[in-house]
Design a protein around this motif. Structure first.
Motif, mmCIF file in Angstrom:
data_model
loop_
_atom_site.group_PDB
_atom_site.id
_atom_site.type_symbol
_atom_site.label_atom_id
_atom_site.label_comp_id
_atom_site.label_asym_id
_atom_site.label_seq_id
_atom_site.Cartn_x
_atom_site.Cartn_y
_atom_site.Cartn_z
ATOM 1 N N SER A 295 0.874 -1.180 0.000
ATOM 2 C CA SER A 295 0.000 0.000 0.000
ATOM 3 C C SER A 295 0.900 1.216 0.000
ATOM 4 C CB SER A 295 -0.899 0.020 1.230
ATOM 5 O OG SER A 295 -0.131 -0.059 2.416
ATOM 6 N N ASN B 104 -7.900 -1.270 -0.486
ATOM 7 C CA ASN B 104 -6.977 -0.842 -1.552
ATOM 8 C C ASN B 104 -6.236 -2.003 -2.184
ATOM 9 O OD1 ASN B 104 -5.419 -1.410 0.659
ATOM 10 N ND2 ASN B 104 -4.163 0.438 0.543
ATOM 11 N N GLN B 105 -6.516 -3.246 -1.777
ATOM 12 C CA GLN B 105 -5.960 -4.423 -2.441
ATOM 13 C C GLN B 105 -6.996 -5.082 -3.360
ATOM 14 O OE1 GLN B 105 -4.759 -4.831 1.293
ATOM 15 N NE2 GLN B 105 -3.160 -3.503 0.460
ATOM 16 N N SER C 189 -11.253 -1.664 -8.134
ATOM 17 C CA SER C 189 -12.177 -0.573 -7.805
ATOM 18 C C SER C 189 -12.843 -0.057 -9.083
ATOM 19 C CB SER C 189 -11.433 0.574 -7.112
ATOM 20 O OG SER C 189 -12.302 1.634 -6.815
#
Length: 519
Positions: free
Chosen positions: A138, A215-216, A219
């Motif tokens: 990240s 955030n993995q 999206s």
């Protein structure tokens, strides 16, 4: 041609390309400073429209990473995304004109070594770029103060687990299972990896040692209703047609996008197991139409792209149906299942690209290029290093420059061949056979050869194979003829025009201009 003739192979391949294209469309748009949905628009236009119009059987088009910097700067400099869209529409029109003017012929002049170097470099870059996603990083690793603790803190165990399981599935599926049973050929390995990745994520939850964070995951924009979906589209501002900056941007996009497309076409045709050749002029027209339509509805620029095309070929695609279906899947997925798509771990998609990157930059290809000799290996490795160290276009330019230098050096030394024979009991008869083309580039080695002759030698200059003889060479030969008389060197000129001993002037014999055999 029957578009559905090979649907059994094209359908599974389109699924693989879809899963590769989805994150790339979003990623390129975000990196370009454009709305994420703009990348999806470009992807579906590149798949459906350009896929249908293109003459390529296995090429895939969409938003390209090679245009990221240009698009980002253009949006910033123009000050409005709507102004930028106008430039994209105009860029498409310019590409259509280039295709009509048959500018696609440029694509045939890229050396094979440079194209292979481009493929290997792209493979290396793909592989390297996926490592952070595969490890669940990240943010960016601080390369100035990098240490093992820094790396360890950024690794997400859940992402590593998904990556390892996905890689095992992909390697076993294609390498072993697909060879043993036809069933495994019908269902693509990446689809199974995606399903397993979603299961792992939903099973492990959002907390715990192997949990994956938001955030993995992929999206994708989720429209609330029909109005919000159509609200994602943007329209160009045609009131800016008097703005000179728009035309500069349009011309820049058109030229760079066309070059990148032609490079990708050349590379894709080399990867095609059936060695089908894409009509480059038709490709420019198809890309131009695609870019104009993309700009009209809010999408970023399109080119044919190596990564998606490679995935298409490696997945067994046979026709353009695969590219068209991948575009339709992008459209349908955004409309129907955006929530489900947002459950896909990025580590799964990273695993797919790790495999593709390795295949493109297979170490065996480096060994094969090395065995072909310096003339092939040097432009190849320079292109690889140039692209990895800078970007695609700069690396290609460096590779082309080195390739040109290699050709010039080869031409420099290949102008003639000298045989030494015995004459009057001595090895003093020098017979020189000249090549088909002898230009000013060859003047140096010829001068070195002739200036090294000893006095009282016998020299035969054989031009029977020569079709082009440059004026610079004729001028030097006249100068040497004077020197030869002073050193008692006997010259015999042999050509299709006749044989003459000790000619007074080579220029008079051959003509004062560049000599052509046909004359």
């Amino acid at each position: 041609m029957n578009l559905f003739k090979y649907w059994k192979k094209d359908l599974p391949a389109s699924l693989v390309v879809f899963f590769v294209a989805l994150p790339l469309c979003l990623g390129v748009a975000l990196a370009s400073g454009a709305p994420p949905f703009a990348g999806l628009i470009a992807g579906l236009i590149g798949g459906i429209l350009v896929g249908y119009l293109s003459g390529s059987s296995i090429g895939v088009s969409g938003p390209a990473a090679g245009l990221v910097v240009i698009v980002f700067n253009a949006i910033t400099d123009l000050g409005s995304y709507e102004l930028f869209l106008t430039a994209v529409v105009l860029a498409g029109i310019i590409q259509i004109i280039l295709g009509i003017l048959r500018a696609g012929v440029i694509g045939y002049y890229f050396p094979s070594a440079v194209i292979k170097g481009m493929l290997s470099a792209i493979g290396i870059m793909i592989f390297m770029q996926q490592i952070p996603l595969a490890l669940g990083f990240s943010g960016n690793v601080n390369t100035d103060r990098i240490n093992f603790q820094n790396l360890y803190d950024k690794i997400i165990p859940g992402a590593v687990l998904v990556t390892l399981i996905s890689l095992i599935i992909l390697i076993l599926w294609d390498g072993i299972l697909a060879k043993k049973n036809k069933f495994f050929k019908l269902i693509p390995g990446p689809l199974i990896a995606v399903v397993v990745g979603i299961i792992i994520y939903t099973s492990l939850g959002t907390s715990g040692f192997f949990a994956l964070h938001a955030n993995q995951l992929v999206s994708v924009p989720i429209p609330k209703d029909v109005a919000s979906f159509f609200g994602e589209f943007s329209l160009p501002d045609f009131s800016s047609l008097t703005n000179g900056s728009v035309y500069v941007t349009a011309f820049t996009i058109a030229i760079v996008a066309s070059l990148e497309t032609l490079l990708s076409v050349e590379a894709t045709d080399k990867l095609d197991p059936y060695k089908r050749q894409t009509p480059t002029n038709r490709e420019l027209i198809a890309q131009g139409i695609g870019n104009s339509v993309s700009g009209l509805i809010g999408g970023i620029p399109i080119t044919q792209v190596v990564v998606r095309s490679s995935a298409n070929i490696m997945s067994g695609a046979m026709s353009k149906l695969s590219a068209i279906l991948h575009g339709l899947l992008l459209l349908l997925s955004v409309i129907a299942i955006p929530t489900l798509l947002n459950l896909i771990p990025q580590a799964v998609l990273a695993s797919v690209l790790l495999i593709i990157g390795y295949k493109l930059a297979n170490p065996k290809s480096f060994v094969q290029m090395y065995k072909l000799g310096k003339a092939q290996f040097i432009p190849f490795i320079v292109t690889v290093i140039g692209i990895v160290a800078t970007d695609l276009l700069k690396g290609i330019i460096v590779g082309l420059t080195v390739g040109l230098i290699v050709v010039l050096l080869k031409s420099y030394y290949n102008s003639h061949h000298m045989l030494i024979k015995e004459y009057q009991g001595k090895k003093n008869l020098f017979h020189i056979n000249f090549a088909e083309e002898v230009t000013f580039i060859n003047k140096g080695p010829i001068m070195k050869e002739l200036n090294g002759l000893e006095k009282d030698s016998f020299l035969e200059l054989d031009f029977r194979k020569t079709k082009v003889l440059d004026y610079d060479i004729l001028e030097y030969l006249d100068e040497f003829a004077t020197k030869a008389r002073n050193n008692n060197i006997n010259i015999k000129l042999i050509s299709d025009k006749g044989v003459i001993d000790n000619p007074d002037s080579f220029r008079s014999f051959f003509g004062h201009r560049v000599y052509h055999l046909s004359h």
